[in-house]
Design a protein around this motif. Structure first.
Motif, short mmCIF file in Angstrom:
data_model
loop_
_atom_site.label_atom_id
_atom_site.label_comp_id
_atom_site.label_asym_id
_atom_site.label_seq_id
_atom_site.Cartn_x
_atom_site.Cartn_y
_atom_site.Cartn_z
N SER A 57 55.39 9.71 52.99
CA SER A 57 56.42 9.32 54.27
C SER A 57 57.15 10.35 54.60
N SER A 58 57.79 11.40 53.85
CA SER A 58 58.58 13.07 54.21
C SER A 58 56.74 13.60 55.06
N LEU A 59 55.53 13.28 54.70
CA LEU A 59 54.30 14.56 54.59
C LEU A 59 54.50 13.73 56.33
N VAL A 130 51.72 14.00 44.95
CA VAL A 130 52.31 13.90 43.42
C VAL A 130 53.19 14.64 43.64
N ASP A 131 54.98 14.35 43.46
CA ASP A 131 56.21 14.95 42.91
C ASP A 131 56.15 15.89 41.91
N ALA A 132 55.96 17.47 41.99
CA ALA A 132 55.08 17.99 40.84
C ALA A 132 56.35 18.74 40.18
N LEU A 148 44.65 16.56 46.04
CA LEU A 148 45.67 16.50 45.09
C LEU A 148 46.40 17.02 45.70
N ILE A 149 47.59 17.05 45.87
CA ILE A 149 48.72 17.52 46.55
C ILE A 149 49.65 17.74 45.93
N LEU A 150 50.93 18.61 45.43
CA LEU A 150 51.30 19.13 44.46
C LEU A 150 52.59 19.20 46.03
N ASN A 151 53.46 18.06 45.58
CA ASN A 151 54.89 18.27 46.13
C ASN A 151 55.86 18.30 46.20
N LYS A 152 57.11 19.12 46.56
CA LYS A 152 58.23 19.05 46.02
C LYS A 152 57.93 20.86 45.46
N SER A 153 57.35 22.33 46.47
CA SER A 153 57.36 22.76 45.76
C SER A 153 58.49 24.03 45.56
N ASP A 154 59.52 24.18 46.17
CA ASP A 154 61.06 24.10 46.83
C ASP A 154 61.54 24.16 45.73
N LEU A 155 61.25 23.05 44.24
CA LEU A 155 61.79 22.76 43.09
C LEU A 155 61.20 23.57 41.97
N ALA A 156 61.80 23.42 40.95
CA ALA A 156 60.58 24.60 39.54
C ALA A 156 59.98 23.08 39.43
N GLU A 157 58.07 23.95 39.30
CA GLU A 157 57.49 23.05 38.97
C GLU A 157 57.11 22.72 37.43
N HIS A 158 56.48 21.04 36.93
CA HIS A 158 57.22 20.48 35.90
C HIS A 158 56.22 21.66 35.01
N ALA A 159 55.92 21.96 33.98
CA ALA A 159 54.95 22.93 33.59
C ALA A 159 53.38 21.28 32.91
N ASP A 160 53.97 20.42 33.18
CA ASP A 160 52.89 19.55 33.40
C ASP A 160 51.31 19.94 34.15
N ALA A 166 45.76 22.50 42.24
CA ALA A 166 45.47 21.59 43.44
C ALA A 166 46.61 22.71 45.02
N ILE A 167 46.32 22.04 46.00
CA ILE A 167 47.62 22.76 47.27
C ILE A 167 48.65 22.23 46.74
N ARG A 168 49.65 23.12 47.30
CA ARG A 168 51.10 23.12 46.66
C ARG A 168 51.91 23.15 48.25
N ILE A 169 52.80 22.04 48.45
CA ILE A 169 53.31 21.91 49.51
C ILE A 169 55.08 21.83 49.03
N SER A 170 55.55 22.18 50.19
CA SER A 170 56.68 21.21 50.68
C SER A 170 57.64 20.33 51.24
N CYS A 171 57.43 19.64 51.52
CA CYS A 171 58.07 18.49 52.77
C CYS A 171 59.50 19.41 53.16
N LYS A 172 60.08 20.09 52.56
CA LYS A 172 61.90 19.85 52.29
C LYS A 172 61.93 21.34 53.57
N THR A 173 61.10 21.95 52.69
CA THR A 173 60.47 23.71 53.49
C THR A 173 59.99 24.16 54.64
N SER A 174 58.80 22.97 54.52
CA SER A 174 57.27 23.56 55.39
C SER A 174 56.54 23.84 54.33
N ALA A 175 56.46 25.30 53.59
CA ALA A 175 55.71 26.03 52.37
C ALA A 175 54.65 25.02 52.49
#
Ligand SMILES: Nc1nc2c(ncn2[C@@H]2O[C@H](COP(=O)(O)OP(=O)(O)OP(=O)(O)O)[C@@H](O)[C@H]2O)c(=O)[nH]1
Ligand SMILES: [Mg+2]
Length: 267
Positions: A57-59, A130-132, A148-160, A166-175
């Protein structure tokens, strides 16, 4: 139709084969324009889906530029598919936010997830978000026709996710959002808007052309298996019939002549 044995040599059959192949190519190109016609009329269906709380929904809100959908940290916030139209560099998109995927906790959620599945079935482009910042779920799966889109790139990415391409974005910062728009445009440009013909056909035309294409494919397969012309005449007749109906009645002779002009074939 009746094909006198002595009238057609193996060379002639090869020529018929080549001619049918190029006819089928042309028909298939026209079929592709039905998609373009629908997209031009209705907009391209882009569906955001994924696990609960991934940021779907944020996206949607980010891409729209206003808070259309409710966003919260509670899993299962979105219960129903939400549709909004946007314009991405001149291409009309119908953007869908959907209920997050997880084992449903109640009937309403189950119905919402079934709607997600139905919305996905008719998607032109599927954005799997996904919430990365969290671990990769054990049952996580994605396939090549999903984006595939990895979201929440403003937070530390989980090692998994470290080796996930995949493309990395943050809906919070718009990165990463401009990259995402580029990539969506690239995918729809190549997948859906590249039909060579300027003709945009409708669904009825498409169905007739599919019939013709399938009949030609059957004739080609029969020729490949060494069939004689009378064995695949029925398929050519079907193809011709489909094209006649498409043209609104028609000149059987002219269609047959176009295919067999150099051959001596009884009718
Ligand atoms: N840090 C961070 N938080 C985000 C980001 N995107 C979304 N969130 C937060 O993640 C939570 C879930 O966001 P939603 O957009 O509601 O997630 P959803 O995928 O629609 O969830 P459901 O509707 O429950 O399936 C909210 O608290 C958001 O503020 C992001 O890029 N970074
Ligand atoms: Mg949501």
């Amino acid at each position: 139709m009746d094909f006198p044995e002595e009238g057609i040599s193996p060379d002639d059959v090869t020529t018929i084969h080549n001619r049918l192949e190029s006819l089928r190519n042309e028909v298939d190109k026209l079929i592709a324009t039905a998609e373009t016609g629908r997209i031009l009329r209705e907009g391209l269906r882009v569906v955001i889906f994924g696990a609960t709380n991934a940021g779907k929904s944020s996206l949607l809100n980010c891409m729209l530029g206003f808070d259309r959908a409710i966003v919260s940290e509670i899993h299962g916030t979105t219960r129903d598919s939400i549709e909004e139209r946007i314009n991405l560099r001149g291409v009309a998109l119908r953007l869908f936010d959907t209920a997050g995927l997880r084992p449903p906790e109640n009937l309403v959620e189950r119905e919402g997830i079934e709607r997600t599945q139905r919305t996905l079935e008719t998607a032109d482009l599927r954005l799997h978000i996904v919430d990365a910042s969290g671990p990769r779920p054990r049952d996580f799966a994605t396939n090549p026709d999903e984006f595939l889109i990895l979201n929440k790139s403003d937070l530390a990415e989980h090692a998994d996710w470290s080796s996930t391409d995949a493309i990395r974005i943050s809906c919070k910062t718009s990165a990463g959002l401009p990259n995402l728009a580029d990539e969506i445009y690239r995918r729809i440009g190549s997948a859906k808007l590249s039909a060579e013909s300027p003709v945009a056909i409708n669904a009825r035309h498409r169905d007739q052309l599919r019939r013709a294409s399938n009949s030609i494919a059957r004739a080609l397969a029969a020729i490949g298996a060494g069939a004689t012309p009378e064995m695949f005449a029925i398929d050519l007749h079907d193809a011709q019939h489909a094209i006649d109906e498409l043209l609104g009645g028609g000149d059987e002779e002219a269609v047959r002549d176009a295919i067999f002009s150099q051959f001596c074939i009884g009718k």
